[in-house]
Structure formats: C-alpha cells, structure tokens
Design a protein around this motif. Structure first.
Motif, PDB file in Angstrom:
ATOM      1  N   GLU A   1      48.321  23.444  58.060  1.00  0.00           N
ATOM      2  CA  GLU A   1      48.316  22.208  58.855  1.00  0.00           C
ATOM      3  C   GLU A   1      46.963  21.974  59.506  1.00  0.00           C
ATOM      4  O   GLU A   1      46.572  20.829  59.752  1.00  0.00           O
ATOM      5  CB  GLU A   1      49.388  22.270  59.957  1.00  0.00           C
TER       6      GLU A   1
ATOM      7  N   LYS B   1      47.503  16.080  57.853  1.00  0.00           N
ATOM      8  CA  LYS B   1      47.879  14.764  57.337  1.00  0.00           C
ATOM      9  C   LYS B   1      46.768  13.764  57.661  1.00  0.00           C
ATOM     10  O   LYS B   1      46.261  13.707  58.777  1.00  0.00           O
ATOM     11  CB  LYS B   1      49.195  14.331  57.979  1.00  0.00           C
TER      12      LYS B   1
ATOM     13  N   VAL C   1      45.403  13.450  52.162  1.00  0.00           N
ATOM     14  CA  VAL C   1      46.666  14.150  52.395  1.00  0.00           C
ATOM     15  C   VAL C   1      47.656  13.179  53.011  1.00  0.00           C
ATOM     16  O   VAL C   1      47.403  12.606  54.086  1.00  0.00           O
ATOM     17  CB  VAL C   1      46.473  15.369  53.323  1.00  0.00           C
ATOM     18  N   LEU C   2      48.790  12.984  52.335  1.00  0.00           N
ATOM     19  CA  LEU C   2      49.850  12.113  52.832  1.00  0.00           C
ATOM     20  C   LEU C   2      50.883  12.882  53.643  1.00  0.00           C
ATOM     21  O   LEU C   2      51.409  12.395  54.638  1.00  0.00           O
ATOM     22  CB  LEU C   2      50.551  11.406  51.660  1.00  0.00           C
ATOM     23  N   ASP C   3      51.141  14.145  53.203  1.00  0.00           N
ATOM     24  CA  ASP C   3      52.169  14.926  53.895  1.00  0.00           C
ATOM     25  C   ASP C   3      51.918  16.416  53.653  1.00  0.00           C
ATOM     26  O   ASP C   3      51.424  16.799  52.584  1.00  0.00           O
ATOM     27  CB  ASP C   3      53.567  14.553  53.389  1.00  0.00           C
ATOM     28  N   VAL C   4      52.264  17.242  54.669  1.00  0.00           N
ATOM     29  CA  VAL C   4      52.089  18.695  54.587  1.00  0.00           C
ATOM     30  C   VAL C   4      53.430  19.367  54.844  1.00  0.00           C
ATOM     31  O   VAL C   4      54.068  19.097  55.863  1.00  0.00           O
ATOM     32  CB  VAL C   4      51.065  19.206  55.622  1.00  0.00           C
TER      33      VAL C   4
END
Length: 381
Positions: free
Chosen positions: A267, A272, A327-330
């Motif tokens: 993260e 994101k 990055v759209l989602d982690v």
C-alpha cells in the motif's frame, strides 16, 4: 673373583631376560645402569633408549630412574640392554587393544618430518600428511609439541608399522555433530549459516556442522540467473528450514523466506492513484499482466488498455513492452493490483455535429439543393 665364578653367577641372566635397572650414569650416546641381582652393570646404547631418534641420552632418561629392560647381549662383565624393545612390546599389546576397539588416543606430536607427523606411543607412530586434517595444510611446522587426538588406522607389529589419523577423529566428531544438528532442527526454524560452496543449482550453507541446500529458486523473490549474483562463498546468511530428511541427511533451506516479500507494505509502495513504469509480462484474452515492482504484477483489464474498443490485448501490446500504468486498486491480502493504461492517455476527440444547424424550411432549400451542384460535376457528358 675367578672367571669360573663369574660364569656361574651369569647363568641366571640370558639374552631375552627382562630385568629392572637403575640409571647410574648418563653419557651422550649411552646410559649405564645397575641391575638387581646382577654381578656387574649394564649399558643401554642411545639407539635402544627410545623408539624415536634422540640426540642425547639425557633427552630420554635421568639419573636414578628405574627402567624395565631386556638383555640383548651378554658380554664379559657387561650386559647390553634395551629399553626400547620392552617399551615397544608393552606398547604393541596396548595399541592392539585400542586398534580393535577403535579407541581414540591422545598424544603429543614429537616431530614433523617430510610427509607427515611423528608420534611416540612406545613405538614410533606416523601420521601421513593426508590424515592430519580434513582440509589441506600448507605447513606442519606449528604442529610440533602439539597434543592431538588420533585413531589407529593401520598396524603391523612384525614390520614395526603404525599409521595414525587425526582426520578420522575429526570426521567422527563431525558425524556425531551432524546427527545432533539433524535431530535438533525442524521445518520453520530460522537459523544463521555460512555459505560453504556454490553450484549452478543453488548454494550449500553450513548451519552448525551440517550443510543444507538453498535451491536457486529459494535465493530471492526475484528471478535469479546465477547463484553467484546473489551470494558468495564464506558469506554469512540467515536461512529458514523448509524440510529435513533424516534418512538421506538432506536439509532444504530458503533465504528468500527470511527476506521481506515483494507484497509487504504494498500500500505504501504502490498506493491507489500512483503511476509506475512497468513491463508487460503476459498477455491473456482478458487483459495484460504488468510487473510494476520486482515480484509484483498487476492486471490491466482489457477495458483499461485503450479508450477505443479492442478485441484482444495483442492489438496494442506486446510482451516485454514498457508501459506506464496507474494503480486503480490495491488488495494486499489477495496480492492483487488493478491497473490502467488508458487513464494516462488522452482520449481522442470524437467528431461532434451538435453545433451544425440544418437550413430552415422557410429558406426553400433542401439537402439535395445544397449539394446538387456538386453532384453535377460527376455526371458524364
């Protein structure tokens, strides 16, 4: 005393008799002793004092010493005696028992000669250079006077041959130590070790008297081409025990499992909204997998590759290609990254006809009227 009386008194002392003698006088090359019950003294030549070579008789005995001796020659008013033969006889009996039982002997190195070490065990023992240690020794100079442990590996009393080995003791100790280590370690243990040697398929690491194998795939989270790119011989490393096979004495180890994983703190490394330059690793029907960090791949869904419609990712991407992704989602738990390429690209302007107005009906013109003149030019005469 008459010669006849001397001969009568000497009848009790024959060649081969064992006697006790007390050192009366020490010369450089001989020792004079008094013999209990004998009419005259005896002489021990320096060569018969010890199984080893000595320069002076005083190196072997002192005045007043009581010695066990054997008569080797009876001369007129003199006995020639040997201490060496008595010592050797007693020593061979003792050494034979030690040889049969495999007993470990502790003794001092008396001399260093070409090819090995000399040990005094009542008889001359020899340790060939190859049997001194379990590794190559450049020089044995420091071994003289050193007390060491040995095992008898060869003995021939009739040929006065006694071969000893310190290496055998070292190997025995290591084998014992190896068994102890094998019994004490378990899968999951994290241990300190030292890289002993490197092979094309991995590295052998000493973890306290026993070697374990770190396979090339367990060296790093990243792909490793050559073992020597990651570790060197003699390097201290931390390893995790993967498996222990006591029957085959094989231990599998991992360095990779002791290192932070590529998804740890993902993260922070790829939050994101962050933008990364990555490499296309694989193309599939539903998208492209892009490596954004060593060991970390994310998916660019086919809908996130381009603004225009594409049937397959292969239309616009190739494996190995460098691309910029957002990055759209982690999802650290599932080790998933959702990425987008198109969000970093400008959307192509689409033709917009909203500002165009059709002519009003009141004008009396129609579409055909507007373009009619243009069409006339295409009519054949």
């Amino acid at each position: 005393m008459s010669e006849e009386m001397n001969m009568m008194e000497n009848r009790d002392f024959q060649v081969g008799d064992r006697v006790k003698g007390t050192v009366l006088k020490i010369e450089e090359k001989a020792v004079t002793v008094t013999i209990d019950g004998a009419p005259f003294d005896g002489v021990i030549p320096i060569s018969e004092l010890s199984s080893l070579h000595i320069e002076k008789a005083s190196d072997s005995v002192q005045e007043g010493d009581t010695l066990d001796l054997v008569i080797t020659k009876v001369e007129e008013e003199n006995f020639v005696l040997s201490k060496r033969k008595v010592d050797a006889e007693q020593a061979w009996d003792d050494l034979e028992k030690k040889f049969e039982s495999g007993e470990i002997i502790e003794a001092e190195v008396k001399d260093v000669v070409k090819g090995g070490l000399v040990i005094d065990l009542g008889v001359r023992g020899f340790v060939p250079a190859s049997l001194v240690e379990d590794y190559f020794v450049e020089s044995f100079e420091d071994y003289k006077g050193k007390t060491m442990t040995f095992k008898i590996v060869e003995m021939e009393k009739e040929n006065n041959r006694l071969i000893l080995s310190h290496r055998a003791v070292v190997e025995l100790e290591k084998e014992s130590q190896k068994e102890e280590v094998m019994d004490s370690i378990h899968p999951g243990d994290v241990l300190k070790g030292k890289v002993q040697r490197i092979a094309s398929f991995g590295a052998f690491v000493d973890i306290g008297g026993v070697d374990g194998l770190v396979h090339i795939s367990q060296l790093s989270h990243e792909h490793v081409e050559k073992v020597s790119d990651v570790v060197k011989e003699g390097q201290d490393v931390t390893v995790k025990v993967l498996s222990v096979d006591r029957d085959s004495e094989r231990i599998s180890l991992s360095i990779k499992d002791t290192l932070p994983g590529p998804w740890d703190a993902i993260e922070e490394k790829a939050p994101k909204g962050s933008v990364h330059t990555g490499k296309v690793k694989r193309l599939v029907s539903y998208g492209a997998f892009v490596e954004v960090l060593p060991g970390v791949e994310g998916l660019v869904h086919i809908s996130q590759i381009a603004h225009k419609h594409i049937a397959t990712p292969h239309e616009v991407l190739t494996e190995g290609q460098e691309v910029q992704v957002k990055v759209l989602d982690v999802n650290k738990t599932d080790k998933r990254l959702s990425l987008s390429i198109k969000e970093l690209q400008e959307k192509e302007a689409e033709q917009d006809y909203s500002d165009y107005e059709m002519p009003e009906e009141s004008s009396g013109f129609s579409i055909s009227d507007v373009i009619g003149d243009k069409l006339k030019g295409f009519k054949s005469e």
